[in-house]
Design a protein around this motif. Structure first.
Motif, PDB file in Angstrom:
ATOM      1  N   SER A   1       0.817  -1.186   0.043  1.00 56.00           N
ATOM      2  CA  SER A   1       0.067   0.048   0.178  1.00 56.00           C
ATOM      3  C   SER A   1       0.836   1.042  -0.093  1.00 56.00           C
TER       4      SER A   1
ATOM      5  N   THR B   1      -6.383  -7.963  -6.144  1.00 55.44           N
ATOM      6  CA  THR B   1      -5.839  -7.070  -5.281  1.00 55.44           C
ATOM      7  C   THR B   1      -6.851  -5.811  -4.987  1.00 55.44           C
ATOM      8  N   THR B   2      -7.130  -5.312  -3.859  1.00 58.18           N
ATOM      9  CA  THR B   2      -7.824  -4.096  -3.517  1.00 58.18           C
ATOM     10  C   THR B   2      -7.008  -2.917  -3.241  1.00 58.18           C
TER      11      THR B   2
ATOM     12  N   PHE C   1      -7.463  -0.068  -5.543  1.00 61.10           N
ATOM     13  CA  PHE C   1      -8.944   0.802  -5.723  1.00 61.10           C
ATOM     14  C   PHE C   1      -8.690   2.455  -5.345  1.00 61.10           C
TER      15      PHE C   1
ATOM     16  N   GLU D   1     -10.660   6.477  -6.902  1.00 63.83           N
ATOM     17  CA  GLU D   1     -11.630   6.670  -6.077  1.00 63.83           C
ATOM     18  C   GLU D   1     -12.088   8.093  -6.670  1.00 63.83           C
TER      19      GLU D   1
ATOM     20  N   ASP E   1     -14.532  -4.257 -10.323  1.00 65.32           N
ATOM     21  CA  ASP E   1     -15.223  -3.427  -9.395  1.00 65.32           C
ATOM     22  C   ASP E   1     -15.974  -2.361  -9.785  1.00 65.32           C
TER      23      ASP E   1
ATOM     24  N   THR F   1     -15.668   0.733  -8.924  1.00 72.18           N
ATOM     25  CA  THR F   1     -14.610   2.006  -8.704  1.00 72.18           C
ATOM     26  C   THR F   1     -13.872   1.959 -10.121  1.00 72.18           C
ATOM     27  N   TYR F   2     -13.486   0.763 -10.784  1.00 68.07           N
ATOM     28  CA  TYR F   2     -12.624   0.928 -11.967  1.00 68.07           C
ATOM     29  C   TYR F   2     -13.847   1.328 -13.156  1.00 68.07           C
TER      30      TYR F   2
END
Length: 391
Positions: A62, A103-104, A107, A111, A140, A142-143
Protein backbone atom coordinates in the motif's frame (compact mmCIF):
# COMPACT_ATOMS: atom_id res chain seq x y z
CA UNK A 1 13.87 32.13 -4.58
CA UNK A 2 15.73 28.80 -4.13
CA UNK A 3 18.47 28.09 -6.61
CA UNK A 4 18.02 25.35 -9.17
CA UNK A 5 20.30 22.36 -8.53
CA UNK A 6 23.35 22.02 -10.69
CA UNK A 7 24.26 19.02 -12.79
CA UNK A 8 26.54 17.80 -10.02
CA UNK A 9 23.58 17.65 -7.60
CA UNK A 10 22.26 14.36 -8.97
CA UNK A 11 22.54 11.84 -6.10
CA UNK A 12 24.28 8.51 -6.56
CA UNK A 13 21.67 5.78 -6.67
CA UNK A 14 22.13 2.23 -5.38
CA UNK A 15 21.61 -0.72 -7.70
CA UNK A 16 18.11 -1.83 -8.70
CA UNK A 17 17.91 -4.56 -6.06
CA UNK A 18 18.70 -2.05 -3.33
CA UNK A 19 16.12 0.36 -4.75
CA UNK A 20 13.46 -2.36 -4.57
CA UNK A 21 14.42 -3.08 -0.97
CA UNK A 22 14.08 0.59 -0.16
CA UNK A 23 10.68 0.71 -1.88
CA UNK A 24 9.53 -2.03 0.50
CA UNK A 25 11.11 -0.55 3.63
CA UNK A 26 10.89 3.21 3.07
CA UNK A 27 8.64 4.21 0.14
CA UNK A 28 8.28 7.76 1.48
CA UNK A 29 12.05 8.18 1.51
CA UNK A 30 12.24 6.86 -2.04
CA UNK A 31 9.59 9.35 -3.14
CA UNK A 32 11.66 12.16 -1.60
CA UNK A 33 14.67 10.89 -3.54
CA UNK A 34 12.58 10.95 -6.73
CA UNK A 35 11.61 14.55 -6.01
CA UNK A 36 15.28 15.48 -5.63
CA UNK A 37 16.21 13.70 -8.86
CA UNK A 38 13.34 15.32 -10.79
CA UNK A 39 14.71 18.78 -9.92
CA UNK A 40 18.22 17.91 -11.06
CA UNK A 41 19.42 19.11 -14.43
CA UNK A 42 22.00 16.38 -14.79
CA UNK A 43 22.17 14.32 -17.96
CA UNK A 44 21.33 11.12 -16.09
CA UNK A 45 18.28 12.48 -14.26
CA UNK A 46 15.62 10.90 -16.54
CA UNK A 47 17.16 7.43 -16.22
CA UNK A 48 17.53 7.83 -12.47
CA UNK A 49 13.92 8.94 -12.06
CA UNK A 50 12.78 5.98 -14.16
CA UNK A 51 14.69 3.52 -11.97
CA UNK A 52 13.13 4.96 -8.81
CA UNK A 53 9.64 4.97 -10.29
CA UNK A 54 9.95 1.36 -11.45
CA UNK A 55 11.20 0.31 -8.00
CA UNK A 56 8.16 1.89 -6.34
CA UNK A 57 5.75 0.32 -8.84
CA UNK A 58 7.36 -3.09 -8.49
CA UNK A 59 6.66 -3.25 -4.76
CA UNK A 60 3.16 -4.68 -4.06
CA UNK A 61 2.44 -2.75 -0.88
CA UNK A 62 0.00 0.00 0.00
CA UNK A 63 2.78 2.44 0.88
CA UNK A 64 4.65 1.90 -2.38
CA UNK A 65 1.48 2.19 -4.46
CA UNK A 66 0.57 5.44 -2.71
CA UNK A 67 4.04 6.93 -3.20
CA UNK A 68 4.18 5.86 -6.84
CA UNK A 69 0.83 7.53 -7.45
CA UNK A 70 2.04 10.67 -5.67
CA UNK A 71 5.11 10.67 -7.90
CA UNK A 72 2.81 10.58 -10.94
CA UNK A 73 0.51 13.28 -9.59
CA UNK A 74 3.23 15.71 -8.51
CA UNK A 75 6.43 15.10 -10.45
CA UNK A 76 5.36 14.01 -13.94
CA UNK A 77 3.59 16.14 -16.52
CA UNK A 78 2.13 15.26 -19.92
CA UNK A 79 3.29 18.62 -21.24
CA UNK A 80 6.77 18.13 -19.80
CA UNK A 81 9.74 16.20 -21.21
CA UNK A 82 8.96 13.47 -23.75
CA UNK A 83 10.15 10.71 -21.44
CA UNK A 84 7.41 11.53 -18.91
CA UNK A 85 4.71 10.00 -21.14
CA UNK A 86 6.79 6.86 -21.69
CA UNK A 87 7.50 6.62 -17.97
CA UNK A 88 3.79 6.76 -17.13
CA UNK A 89 3.21 3.75 -19.38
CA UNK A 90 6.12 1.83 -17.87
CA UNK A 91 4.94 2.55 -14.35
CA UNK A 92 1.44 1.28 -15.10
CA UNK A 93 2.81 -1.98 -16.55
CA UNK A 94 5.16 -2.58 -13.61
CA UNK A 95 2.55 -1.72 -10.98
CA UNK A 96 -0.02 -4.06 -12.45
CA UNK A 97 2.50 -6.87 -12.96
CA UNK A 98 3.58 -6.66 -9.32
CA UNK A 99 0.07 -7.06 -7.91
CA UNK A 100 -1.73 -10.31 -7.14
CA UNK A 101 -4.95 -10.93 -9.10
CA UNK A 102 -7.96 -9.44 -7.38
CA UNK A 103 -5.99 -7.14 -5.09
CA UNK A 104 -7.80 -4.14 -3.61
CA UNK A 105 -4.61 -2.12 -3.16
CA UNK A 106 -5.26 -0.22 -6.39
CA UNK A 107 -8.84 0.82 -5.61
CA UNK A 108 -7.87 4.10 -3.86
CA UNK A 109 -6.11 5.30 -7.01
CA UNK A 110 -9.45 5.41 -8.86
CA UNK A 111 -11.76 6.83 -6.20
CA UNK A 112 -11.35 10.45 -7.32
CA UNK A 113 -12.66 10.94 -10.85
CA UNK A 114 -10.52 13.11 -13.13
CA UNK A 115 -11.63 16.56 -14.26
CA UNK A 116 -9.13 16.75 -17.11
CA UNK A 117 -6.64 14.59 -18.96
CA UNK A 118 -3.47 15.24 -16.99
CA UNK A 119 -0.63 12.93 -15.99
CA UNK A 120 -2.68 11.46 -13.14
CA UNK A 121 -5.54 10.51 -15.49
CA UNK A 122 -3.10 9.23 -18.12
CA UNK A 123 -1.38 6.91 -15.65
CA UNK A 124 -4.67 5.53 -14.40
CA UNK A 125 -6.00 5.08 -17.94
CA UNK A 126 -2.94 2.98 -18.71
CA UNK A 127 -3.31 1.08 -15.45
CA UNK A 128 -6.94 0.21 -16.26
CA UNK A 129 -5.84 -1.34 -19.54
CA UNK A 130 -3.04 -3.26 -17.86
CA UNK A 131 -5.65 -4.62 -15.44
CA UNK A 132 -7.84 -5.60 -18.38
CA UNK A 133 -4.92 -7.45 -19.97
CA UNK A 134 -4.55 -9.52 -16.79
CA UNK A 135 -8.27 -10.44 -17.00
CA UNK A 136 -9.15 -9.47 -13.48
CA UNK A 137 -12.85 -9.65 -12.99
CA UNK A 138 -15.55 -9.04 -12.46
CA UNK A 139 -14.46 -5.43 -12.46
CA UNK A 140 -15.19 -3.40 -9.37
CA UNK A 141 -17.54 -0.42 -9.72
CA UNK A 142 -14.62 1.83 -8.78
CA UNK A 143 -12.80 0.84 -11.95
CA UNK A 144 -15.92 1.02 -14.12
CA UNK A 145 -16.80 4.51 -12.91
CA UNK A 146 -13.30 5.76 -13.68
CA UNK A 147 -13.42 4.16 -17.13
CA UNK A 148 -16.77 5.85 -17.80
CA UNK A 149 -15.30 9.21 -16.85
CA UNK A 150 -12.40 8.67 -19.25
CA UNK A 151 -14.92 8.05 -22.03
CA UNK A 152 -16.59 11.34 -21.18
CA UNK A 153 -13.21 13.06 -21.47
CA UNK A 154 -12.55 11.32 -24.83
CA UNK A 155 -9.39 9.59 -23.70
CA UNK A 156 -8.18 7.37 -26.59
CA UNK A 157 -7.82 4.29 -24.39
CA UNK A 158 -11.47 4.56 -23.35
CA UNK A 159 -12.46 3.27 -26.81
CA UNK A 160 -11.24 -0.20 -25.82
CA UNK A 161 -13.50 -2.79 -24.13
CA UNK A 162 -13.22 -2.59 -20.32
CA UNK A 163 -12.38 -6.30 -20.25
CA UNK A 164 -10.38 -8.28 -22.79
CA UNK A 165 -12.22 -10.55 -25.19
CA UNK A 166 -11.37 -14.19 -25.89
CA UNK A 167 -10.16 -12.90 -29.27
CA UNK A 168 -7.29 -11.30 -27.33
CA UNK A 169 -6.13 -14.39 -25.44
CA UNK A 170 -2.75 -14.64 -27.20
CA UNK A 171 -2.11 -10.92 -26.95
CA UNK A 172 -2.95 -11.05 -23.25
CA UNK A 173 -0.40 -13.80 -22.69
CA UNK A 174 2.30 -11.65 -24.33
CA UNK A 175 1.57 -8.71 -22.03
CA UNK A 176 2.93 -10.58 -19.00
CA UNK A 177 6.46 -10.85 -20.42
CA UNK A 178 8.57 -7.75 -20.84
CA UNK A 179 11.56 -9.22 -22.71
CA UNK A 180 9.83 -10.51 -25.81
CA UNK A 181 9.87 -9.65 -29.49
CA UNK A 182 8.32 -10.75 -32.76
CA UNK A 183 11.06 -13.04 -33.97
CA UNK A 184 10.96 -14.62 -37.41
CA UNK A 185 8.85 -17.53 -38.59
CA UNK A 186 10.43 -19.16 -41.65
CA UNK A 187 8.35 -21.09 -44.21
CA UNK A 188 9.41 -24.31 -42.48
CA UNK A 189 8.04 -22.99 -39.17
CA UNK A 190 4.82 -21.79 -40.78
CA UNK A 191 4.14 -25.11 -42.51
CA UNK A 192 4.71 -27.00 -39.28
CA UNK A 193 2.23 -24.86 -37.34
CA UNK A 194 -0.47 -23.78 -39.82
CA UNK A 195 -2.45 -25.41 -42.66
CA UNK A 196 -1.28 -24.53 -46.16
CA UNK A 197 -3.21 -24.66 -49.42
CA UNK A 198 -0.98 -25.35 -52.44
CA UNK A 199 -0.57 -22.47 -54.90
CA UNK A 200 -2.82 -22.57 -57.94
CA UNK A 201 -2.61 -21.09 -61.42
CA UNK A 202 -6.08 -19.64 -60.89
CA UNK A 203 -4.76 -17.75 -57.87
CA UNK A 204 -1.88 -16.36 -59.91
CA UNK A 205 -4.30 -15.35 -62.66
CA UNK A 206 -6.50 -13.53 -60.13
CA UNK A 207 -3.47 -11.56 -58.92
CA UNK A 208 -2.79 -10.35 -62.46
CA UNK A 209 -6.31 -8.95 -62.59
CA UNK A 210 -6.11 -7.26 -59.17
CA UNK A 211 -6.46 -3.48 -59.03
CA UNK A 212 -4.61 -1.64 -56.28
CA UNK A 213 -6.71 0.72 -54.18
CA UNK A 214 -4.66 3.57 -52.72
CA UNK A 215 -5.90 4.59 -49.26
CA UNK A 216 -3.21 6.42 -47.23
CA UNK A 217 -5.41 6.94 -44.18
CA UNK A 218 -6.35 3.27 -43.93
CA UNK A 219 -2.74 2.25 -44.55
CA UNK A 220 -1.52 4.51 -41.73
CA UNK A 221 -4.07 3.03 -39.32
CA UNK A 222 -3.15 -0.54 -40.30
CA UNK A 223 0.53 0.19 -39.75
CA UNK A 224 0.12 1.99 -36.41
CA UNK A 225 1.26 -1.06 -34.38
CA UNK A 226 4.35 -1.36 -36.58
CA UNK A 227 5.53 2.23 -36.35
CA UNK A 228 8.67 1.37 -34.35
CA UNK A 229 9.87 -1.26 -36.83
CA UNK A 230 12.40 -0.55 -39.54
CA UNK A 231 10.04 -1.02 -42.50
CA UNK A 232 6.34 -1.74 -42.83
CA UNK A 233 3.92 -1.78 -45.73
CA UNK A 234 0.12 -1.77 -46.02
CA UNK A 235 -1.51 -2.23 -49.45
CA UNK A 236 -5.09 -2.82 -50.60
CA UNK A 237 -6.46 -4.48 -53.74
CA UNK A 238 -9.76 -5.26 -55.44
CA UNK A 239 -10.50 -8.27 -57.66
CA UNK A 240 -12.96 -8.14 -60.56
CA UNK A 241 -14.61 -11.40 -59.45
CA UNK A 242 -15.01 -13.30 -56.17
CA UNK A 243 -12.01 -15.50 -55.41
CA UNK A 244 -12.69 -19.19 -54.67
CA UNK A 245 -11.33 -20.36 -51.34
CA UNK A 246 -8.92 -22.81 -52.99
CA UNK A 247 -7.20 -19.96 -54.83
CA UNK A 248 -6.46 -17.92 -51.70
CA UNK A 249 -2.82 -18.97 -51.49
CA UNK A 250 0.81 -18.16 -52.28
CA UNK A 251 0.07 -18.17 -56.00
CA UNK A 252 -2.10 -15.09 -55.59
CA UNK A 253 0.21 -13.32 -53.16
CA UNK A 254 3.28 -13.78 -55.35
CA UNK A 255 1.55 -11.89 -58.13
CA UNK A 256 0.45 -8.82 -56.16
CA UNK A 257 2.41 -5.56 -56.62
CA UNK A 258 4.03 -4.88 -53.23
CA UNK A 259 7.57 -4.16 -52.06
CA UNK A 260 7.46 -6.99 -49.52
CA UNK A 261 6.55 -9.47 -52.28
CA UNK A 262 8.91 -8.20 -54.97
CA UNK A 263 10.85 -10.95 -56.79
CA UNK A 264 9.14 -13.70 -54.78
CA UNK A 265 7.62 -16.74 -56.45
CA UNK A 266 5.66 -19.73 -55.23
CA UNK A 267 9.02 -21.48 -54.85
CA UNK A 268 10.29 -18.83 -52.43
CA UNK A 269 7.08 -17.88 -50.65
CA UNK A 270 4.99 -19.81 -48.14
CA UNK A 271 1.43 -18.69 -47.35
CA UNK A 272 -0.54 -20.51 -44.65
CA UNK A 273 -4.06 -20.11 -43.39
CA UNK A 274 -4.63 -18.49 -40.01
CA UNK A 275 -7.27 -16.51 -38.11
CA UNK A 276 -7.83 -12.90 -37.12
CA UNK A 277 -6.80 -13.39 -33.50
CA UNK A 278 -3.36 -14.53 -34.69
CA UNK A 279 -3.01 -11.24 -36.54
CA UNK A 280 -4.20 -9.19 -33.56
CA UNK A 281 -1.67 -10.96 -31.33
CA UNK A 282 1.28 -10.13 -33.58
CA UNK A 283 0.15 -6.53 -34.00
CA UNK A 284 -0.07 -6.26 -30.22
CA UNK A 285 3.37 -7.81 -29.79
CA UNK A 286 4.93 -5.47 -32.37
CA UNK A 287 3.62 -2.41 -30.53
CA UNK A 288 4.22 -3.83 -27.05
CA UNK A 289 7.86 -4.75 -27.63
CA UNK A 290 8.80 -1.98 -30.08
CA UNK A 291 11.66 -2.33 -32.52
CA UNK A 292 15.36 -2.91 -32.20
CA UNK A 293 15.77 0.87 -31.89
CA UNK A 294 13.12 1.30 -29.19
CA UNK A 295 9.55 2.57 -29.42
CA UNK A 296 8.08 0.21 -26.84
CA UNK A 297 4.42 1.05 -26.12
CA UNK A 298 3.74 -1.20 -23.08
CA UNK A 299 0.44 -3.05 -22.74
CA UNK A 300 -2.17 -0.28 -22.72
CA UNK A 301 -1.21 1.51 -25.92
CA UNK A 302 -0.13 -1.72 -27.61
CA UNK A 303 -3.67 -2.98 -27.13
CA UNK A 304 -5.04 0.23 -28.63
CA UNK A 305 -2.69 0.10 -31.62
CA UNK A 306 -3.45 -3.58 -32.28
CA UNK A 307 -7.20 -3.04 -32.33
CA UNK A 308 -6.86 0.04 -34.54
CA UNK A 309 -4.69 -1.95 -36.93
CA UNK A 310 -7.19 -4.81 -37.00
CA UNK A 311 -10.10 -2.42 -37.66
CA UNK A 312 -8.14 -0.93 -40.56
CA UNK A 313 -7.47 -4.35 -42.08
CA UNK A 314 -11.19 -5.12 -41.78
CA UNK A 315 -12.03 -1.62 -43.09
CA UNK A 316 -14.35 -0.97 -40.17
CA UNK A 317 -15.31 2.43 -38.72
CA UNK A 318 -14.42 2.96 -35.06
CA UNK A 319 -18.05 3.08 -33.96
CA UNK A 320 -18.49 -0.65 -34.69
CA UNK A 321 -18.52 -2.55 -31.35
CA UNK A 322 -15.49 -4.75 -30.74
CA UNK A 323 -17.64 -7.87 -30.38
CA UNK A 324 -19.12 -7.20 -33.83
CA UNK A 325 -15.62 -6.71 -35.21
CA UNK A 326 -14.65 -10.16 -33.88
CA UNK A 327 -17.65 -11.76 -35.59
CA UNK A 328 -16.84 -9.90 -38.81
CA UNK A 329 -13.19 -11.02 -38.64
CA UNK A 330 -14.36 -14.64 -38.53
CA UNK A 331 -16.07 -14.14 -41.89
CA UNK A 332 -12.75 -13.17 -43.53
CA UNK A 333 -10.00 -15.44 -44.81
CA UNK A 334 -6.54 -14.78 -43.40
CA UNK A 335 -3.09 -15.72 -44.70
CA UNK A 336 0.24 -15.51 -42.94
CA UNK A 337 3.26 -15.50 -45.24
CA UNK A 338 7.06 -15.63 -45.19
CA UNK A 339 9.86 -16.18 -47.71
CA UNK A 340 12.54 -18.84 -47.78
CA UNK A 341 16.13 -17.95 -46.89
CA UNK A 342 18.04 -16.08 -49.54
CA UNK A 343 18.52 -12.70 -51.15
CA UNK A 344 15.11 -12.47 -52.78
CA UNK A 345 14.16 -8.93 -51.82
CA UNK A 346 14.91 -6.24 -49.25
CA UNK A 347 12.35 -7.62 -46.80
CA UNK A 348 13.16 -11.27 -46.30
CA UNK A 349 16.90 -11.38 -46.95
CA UNK A 350 17.73 -12.31 -43.37
CA UNK A 351 14.82 -14.55 -42.47
CA UNK A 352 17.27 -17.29 -41.44
CA UNK A 353 18.31 -15.33 -38.36
CA UNK A 354 16.97 -16.51 -35.09
CA UNK A 355 15.04 -14.02 -32.95
CA UNK A 356 15.78 -11.35 -32.16
CA UNK A 357 18.22 -10.58 -34.98
CA UNK A 358 15.48 -10.00 -37.53
CA UNK A 359 11.79 -9.58 -36.67
CA UNK A 360 9.23 -10.03 -39.43
CA UNK A 361 5.56 -10.50 -40.05
CA UNK A 362 3.39 -10.78 -43.14
CA UNK A 363 -0.41 -11.06 -43.29
CA UNK A 364 -3.10 -10.83 -45.94
CA UNK A 365 -6.87 -10.81 -45.50
CA UNK A 366 -9.69 -11.48 -47.98
CA UNK A 367 -13.09 -9.97 -47.19
CA UNK A 368 -16.35 -12.00 -47.21
CA UNK A 369 -17.19 -10.93 -50.78
CA UNK A 370 -13.98 -12.59 -51.96
CA UNK A 371 -13.01 -9.46 -53.88
CA UNK A 372 -11.18 -7.14 -51.49
CA UNK A 373 -7.67 -7.87 -50.17
CA UNK A 374 -5.62 -6.11 -47.50
CA UNK A 375 -1.89 -6.79 -47.15
CA UNK A 376 0.30 -5.90 -44.16
CA UNK A 377 4.00 -6.70 -43.67
CA UNK A 378 6.87 -5.48 -41.53
CA UNK A 379 10.53 -6.19 -40.91
CA UNK A 380 12.96 -4.96 -38.28
CA UNK A 381 16.66 -5.79 -38.39
CA UNK A 382 19.08 -5.25 -35.53
CA UNK A 383 21.97 -3.17 -36.96
CA UNK A 384 24.42 -4.69 -34.49
CA UNK A 385 23.51 -8.14 -35.82
CA UNK A 386 24.00 -6.73 -39.31
CA UNK A 387 27.59 -5.87 -38.43
CA UNK A 388 28.14 -9.24 -36.78
CA UNK A 389 26.97 -11.04 -39.93
CA UNK A 390 29.26 -8.90 -42.10
CA UNK A 391 32.25 -9.88 -39.98
Amino acid sequence: MPQQPHATDLPQLPDDAALRDRAAEDPEGLYDLAALVSRARAHGAPAALCRIAVALCSEPSSGAVTCAARLVDTLLCLDGPDYHRSLLRQMAWHMQTAQKPGTTLLFPLFERLPQRLDSAAEFRACLLQEIALRSWGPWDETYLAYAARLRELNHPLAWLPPQTLSFEDRARSYSRRRNIGLGTLTPRHLRARYPEVPPTEEGARAARDAREVVDPRRAEAAGEPLAALEMWEARFYELPEPLPAADWNAGLLAGLPADCLAALTTDTLAAVHTTGDDVLADLFLAAFAGGTQGGRQEGAYARLAAWRGCYALLDLPRDVPHTDAVRYAAEHRWLRFAAVDGDHNDWFTDSHWEPFGCNQLGFAVLDPTGRRIALLAATDTDPERDMDEMH
